[in-house]
Write a protein that holds these residues in place. Sequence first.
Motif, PDB file in Angstrom:
ATOM      1  N   TRP A 259       0.842  -1.206   0.000  1.00  0.00           N
ATOM      2  CA  TRP A 259       0.000   0.000   0.000  1.00  0.00           C
ATOM      3  C   TRP A 259       0.871   1.248   0.000  1.00  0.00           C
ATOM      4  O   TRP A 259       0.621   2.195  -0.754  1.00  0.00           O
ATOM      5  N   LEU A 260       1.891   1.258   0.828  1.00  0.00           N
ATOM      6  CA  LEU A 260       2.776   2.414   0.911  1.00  0.00           C
ATOM      7  C   LEU A 260       3.492   2.674  -0.410  1.00  0.00           C
ATOM      8  O   LEU A 260       3.565   3.812  -0.880  1.00  0.00           O
ATOM      9  N   GLU A 261       4.016   1.629  -1.010  1.00  0.00           N
ATOM     10  CA  GLU A 261       4.731   1.795  -2.274  1.00  0.00           C
ATOM     11  C   GLU A 261       3.798   2.301  -3.373  1.00  0.00           C
ATOM     12  O   GLU A 261       4.183   3.151  -4.186  1.00  0.00           O
ATOM     13  N   ALA A 262       2.577   1.789  -3.389  1.00  0.00           N
ATOM     14  CA  ALA A 262       1.617   2.204  -4.409  1.00  0.00           C
ATOM     15  C   ALA A 262       1.240   3.675  -4.258  1.00  0.00           C
ATOM     16  O   ALA A 262       0.800   4.306  -5.227  1.00  0.00           O
ATOM     17  N   HIS A 263       1.423   4.211  -3.072  1.00  0.00           N
ATOM     18  CA  HIS A 263       1.073   5.614  -2.820  1.00  0.00           C
ATOM     19  C   HIS A 263       2.306   6.507  -2.688  1.00  0.00           C
ATOM     20  O   HIS A 263       2.220   7.629  -2.180  1.00  0.00           O
ATOM     21  N   GLY A 264       3.449   6.009  -3.126  1.00  0.00           N
ATOM     22  CA  GLY A 264       4.623   6.866  -3.255  1.00  0.00           C
ATOM     23  C   GLY A 264       5.603   6.867  -2.112  1.00  0.00           C
ATOM     24  O   GLY A 264       6.536   7.678  -2.096  1.00  0.00           O
ATOM     25  N   PHE A 265       5.440   5.976  -1.146  1.00  0.00           N
ATOM     26  CA  PHE A 265       6.387   5.889  -0.032  1.00  0.00           C
ATOM     27  C   PHE A 265       7.460   4.879  -0.436  1.00  0.00           C
ATOM     28  O   PHE A 265       7.293   3.674  -0.283  1.00  0.00           O
ATOM     29  N   GLY A 266       8.561   5.390  -0.968  1.00  0.00           N
ATOM     30  CA  GLY A 266       9.530   4.551  -1.663  1.00  0.00           C
ATOM     31  C   GLY A 266      10.556   3.861  -0.787  1.00  0.00           C
ATOM     32  O   GLY A 266      10.538   3.956   0.445  1.00  0.00           O
ATOM     33  N   ALA A 267      11.482   3.198  -1.441  1.00  0.00           N
ATOM     34  CA  ALA A 267      12.481   2.367  -0.763  1.00  0.00           C
ATOM     35  C   ALA A 267      13.374   3.184   0.166  1.00  0.00           C
ATOM     36  O   ALA A 267      13.704   2.749   1.273  1.00  0.00           O
ATOM     37  N   ASP A 268      13.799   4.382  -0.271  1.00  0.00           N
ATOM     38  CA  ASP A 268      14.669   5.194   0.572  1.00  0.00           C
ATOM     39  C   ASP A 268      13.953   5.647   1.837  1.00  0.00           C
ATOM     40  O   ASP A 268      14.533   5.649   2.933  1.00  0.00           O
ATOM     41  N   GLU A 269      12.694   6.028   1.681  1.00  0.00           N
ATOM     42  CA  GLU A 269      11.919   6.445   2.851  1.00  0.00           C
ATOM     43  C   GLU A 269      11.669   5.266   3.781  1.00  0.00           C
ATOM     44  O   GLU A 269      11.733   5.404   5.008  1.00  0.00           O
ATOM     45  N   GLN A 270      11.404   4.117   3.222  1.00  0.00           N
ATOM     46  CA  GLN A 270      11.219   2.924   4.045  1.00  0.00           C
ATOM     47  C   GLN A 270      12.486   2.600   4.825  1.00  0.00           C
ATOM     48  O   GLN A 270      12.431   2.268   6.015  1.00  0.00           O
ATOM     49  N   ALA A 271      13.634   2.706   4.166  1.00  0.00           N
ATOM     50  CA  ALA A 271      14.903   2.412   4.831  1.00  0.00           C
ATOM     51  C   ALA A 271      15.154   3.388   5.977  1.00  0.00           C
ATOM     52  O   ALA A 271      15.616   2.998   7.058  1.00  0.00           O
ATOM     53  N   ALA A 272      14.831   4.676   5.750  1.00  0.00           N
ATOM     54  CA  ALA A 272      15.030   5.679   6.798  1.00  0.00           C
ATOM     55  C   ALA A 272      14.117   5.420   7.991  1.00  0.00           C
ATOM     56  O   ALA A 272      14.531   5.549   9.154  1.00  0.00           O
TER      57      ALA A 272
END
Length: 279
Positions: A259-272
């Motif tokens: 859900w997050l990825e589909a709405h623009g919360f990308g890999a870098d933000e997830q890692a942070a």
Amino acid sequence: MTSTRTDRWLHLDGTTNTRDLGGLPTVDGGETQFGRVLRSDNLQTLSEADVRTLVEEVGLTEVVDLRTTAEILMEGRSPLRDVDGVTHRHFTLLPERGMRTDVFAAEESDEEVRAQLPADWAESILPRQVAAGDEGEPPAVRSYLGYLTDGTENVLAALRSLASGGPGAAVVHCAAGKDRTGVVCALALSVAGVEPAAIIADYAQTAEVIEALVAKLAASPTYAEDMTGREIAVHTPRAETMRRVLDLLDERWGGPIGWLEAHGFGADEQAALRTRLRG
């Protein structure tokens, strides 16, 4: 069934439902770190000792407030607003009625702002909105899905605030610290790789303090009618509610991360965000 550690509670004079998101098991055998992200009910009744505990002992540097503008104006300032070094961010998950404004600037002239609130402002206080097409789901599940539908940008903004914050601790809160806070924290913990059973158990842990929490909110004119007008069981979070939300996210998006990825919360933000919670 996974249980949460009792030492995650932070016992303060002015809150009822404050706990640390540290100590939760992750799917890779690790656990989240203490002193990174807390969750709480509203903060305006914090005592001076509470403020010292949060700032000096916990190392609080950020407050993520998920309430509506009306709630903040009616409930008044948190004493943390007067502490240098503590940043406040406001991301309402509910539709706002009437004026939209910089809520913290509006606090400076709150009597004038209150006079401008529309007659139905109170309808925006509590989590009533529901996601279209989910009429067959229980009310709480529909409300939580509604946050993701109607409050998408602010859900993401709250998570981005947590991801980019630090090095101090952050606290995420709404009024009770169980519904809006519960959804944002569940997503954050999912990004950190916390076991789903532990996410569900953390959500349901508010049930341990629900009587005191309802009594606290009932003492405020802002929430009194809703608190006293329904049985306490209606306010009590149930594990099956969050389990159903996570199941639906799995079915529709491949999980919270999907859900997050589909709405623009990308890999870098997830890692942070993962780093913020796990170190």
